[in-house]
Design a protein around this motif. Structure first.
Motif, mmCIF file in Angstrom:
data_model
loop_
_atom_site.group_PDB
_atom_site.id
_atom_site.type_symbol
_atom_site.label_atom_id
_atom_site.label_comp_id
_atom_site.label_asym_id
_atom_site.label_seq_id
_atom_site.Cartn_x
_atom_site.Cartn_y
_atom_site.Cartn_z
ATOM 1 N N THR A 1 45.957 67.132 123.178
ATOM 2 C CA THR A 1 44.541 67.342 122.950
ATOM 3 C C THR A 1 44.013 68.199 124.084
ATOM 4 O O THR A 1 44.151 67.841 125.243
ATOM 5 C CB THR A 1 43.780 65.997 122.914
ATOM 6 N N THR B 1 49.128 63.349 124.321
ATOM 7 C CA THR B 1 49.336 62.142 123.534
ATOM 8 C C THR B 1 50.810 61.848 123.280
ATOM 9 O O THR B 1 51.147 60.747 122.839
ATOM 10 C CB THR B 1 48.551 62.196 122.210
ATOM 11 N N THR C 1 41.839 58.809 123.885
ATOM 12 C CA THR C 1 41.146 59.897 123.211
ATOM 13 C C THR C 1 39.779 60.061 123.873
ATOM 14 O O THR C 1 39.323 59.180 124.612
ATOM 15 C CB THR C 1 41.027 59.639 121.691
#
Length: 78
Positions: free
Chosen positions: A5, A19, A45
């Protein structure tokens, strides 16, 4: 299964969560709960709208607290 990400917010900060490396320890969410959370699978996240760290001074501490080094922060965070 999980991809990297990369987010850059309007403030110029860039927060990266790998991740593939994340083990879901949750240290980032504990250190900077206004920026990080865990998804349904327990992986880190970013909270919606906090892609640039939201000026939270604890974002860099959250990255340092990650036991596997899955978080990188570059640029200003506040």
């Amino acid at each position: 299964m999980h991809s990297d990400t990369h987010r850059r917010g309007p403030g110029g900060a860039r927060i990266e969560i790998d991740t593939d490396v994340c083990i879901g320890a949750g240290q980032c969410a504990l250190a900077a709960p206004g920026v990080f959370t865990q998804d349904d699978d327990g992986f880190s996240t970013l909270l919606p709208g906090r892609q640039d760290g939201g000026g939270d001074a604890m974002v860099r501490e959250a990255a340092r607290a990650c036991p596997v080094g899955a978080i990188r922060v570059s640029g200003p965070t506040g």
